[in-house]
Design a protein around this motif. Structure first.
Motif, short mmCIF file in Angstrom:
data_model
loop_
_atom_site.label_atom_id
_atom_site.label_comp_id
_atom_site.label_asym_id
_atom_site.label_seq_id
_atom_site.Cartn_x
_atom_site.Cartn_y
_atom_site.Cartn_z
N UNK A 82 13.78 -19.97 22.69
CA UNK A 82 12.82 -21.03 22.39
C UNK A 82 12.96 -22.20 23.35
N UNK A 83 14.13 -22.32 23.96
CA UNK A 83 14.40 -23.42 24.89
C UNK A 83 15.22 -22.88 26.05
N UNK A 84 15.18 -23.60 27.13
CA UNK A 84 15.98 -23.29 28.32
C UNK A 84 16.84 -24.49 28.64
N UNK A 85 18.05 -24.21 29.09
CA UNK A 85 18.97 -25.29 29.47
C UNK A 85 18.92 -25.46 30.98
N UNK A 86 18.68 -26.68 31.41
CA UNK A 86 18.73 -27.02 32.83
C UNK A 86 20.18 -27.44 33.07
N UNK A 87 20.95 -26.52 33.62
CA UNK A 87 22.40 -26.68 33.72
C UNK A 87 22.81 -27.95 34.47
N UNK A 88 22.19 -28.21 35.61
CA UNK A 88 22.62 -29.33 36.44
C UNK A 88 22.35 -30.69 35.79
N UNK A 89 21.45 -30.72 34.82
CA UNK A 89 21.11 -31.97 34.14
C UNK A 89 21.70 -32.04 32.73
N UNK A 108 13.96 -28.77 40.40
CA UNK A 108 14.37 -30.06 39.84
C UNK A 108 14.21 -31.15 40.89
N UNK A 109 13.38 -32.14 40.59
CA UNK A 109 13.16 -33.25 41.52
C UNK A 109 14.31 -34.25 41.41
N UNK A 110 14.99 -34.49 42.51
CA UNK A 110 16.10 -35.44 42.53
C UNK A 110 15.63 -36.89 42.42
N UNK A 111 14.34 -37.16 42.68
CA UNK A 111 13.83 -38.53 42.61
C UNK A 111 13.39 -38.91 41.21
N UNK A 112 12.50 -38.11 40.61
CA UNK A 112 11.93 -38.49 39.32
C UNK A 112 12.46 -37.68 38.14
N UNK A 113 13.17 -36.60 38.42
CA UNK A 113 13.73 -35.79 37.34
C UNK A 113 12.80 -34.73 36.80
N UNK A 114 11.55 -34.73 37.26
CA UNK A 114 10.59 -33.72 36.79
C UNK A 114 11.15 -32.34 37.10
N UNK A 115 11.05 -31.44 36.13
CA UNK A 115 11.55 -30.09 36.31
C UNK A 115 10.43 -29.10 36.04
N UNK A 116 10.17 -28.25 37.01
CA UNK A 116 9.13 -27.24 36.90
C UNK A 116 9.80 -25.89 36.74
N UNK A 145 16.71 -25.11 41.87
CA UNK A 145 16.46 -25.59 43.23
C UNK A 145 16.26 -27.08 43.14
N UNK A 146 17.14 -27.83 43.80
CA UNK A 146 17.06 -29.30 43.81
C UNK A 146 16.26 -29.73 45.03
N UNK A 147 15.50 -30.78 44.88
CA UNK A 147 14.70 -31.29 46.00
C UNK A 147 13.78 -32.38 45.52
#
Length: 153
Positions: A82-89, A108-116, A145-147
């Motif tokens: 039901x959910x996914x864990x974004x490990x790096x955050x 994962x956007x390193x500037x705004x934190x938006x995660x797609x 993928x961070x960027x």
């Protein structure tokens, strides 16, 4: 296996209904607290920590909800897809298609934190194959993928 997964992306009540059906299919109950936590998680536009969710649920319910309780429910949600864990955050996102099992890739956007979240079975099966070739039994590959997102670039 197809290179990309394409899904109808349920939202709001439709997403909660899909999540409830998936959880109940796994033999778990859809309690009021679980519903509140899922709906709160699904309402965030970025990955949310257990503390973010606990704070939001506490405000909405008018009583304190402990982060430990939220963590337990989030662990259940991850296990039930039901959910996914974004490990790096150390944060979570609601799975927009809980009835489909596949490995995810997070951008994962390193500037705004938006995660797609994207699906690409060709890439994730390649990661699984490489792990198996090294004598490792992959259970849950996590690819992040961070960027910078297009809005921040």
């Amino acid at each position: 296996m197809a290179a990309h997964h394409h899904h109808h992306e349920p939202q709001g009540a439709e997403l909660s209904t899909a999540a409830r059906a998936t959880l109940e299919k796994s033999g778990e109950q859809w309690t009021t607290m679980r519903a509140q936590i899922f709906e709160t998680l699904a309402g965030f536009d970025k990955p949310a920590s257990a503390y973010d969710i606990a704070e939001a649920v506490s405000k909405a319910a008018g009583r304190r909800v402990a982060a430990n309780s939220v963590y337990r429910i989030l662990d259940l949600f991850v296990g039930a897809n039901l959910a996914r864990r974004v490990e790096s955050s150390n944060a979570y996102i609601a799975n927009a298609h809980p009835d489909c099992l596949h490995d995810c890739i997070f951008l994962v956007c390193d500037s705004c934190g938006q995660t797609t979240h994207i699906d690409n079975d060709r890439i994730t099966s390649g990661v699984r194959s490489a792990a198996e070739a090294a004598g490792f039994s992959p259970v849950r590959p996590v690819i992040e993928v961070r960027g910078k997102c297009a809005d921040c670039d």
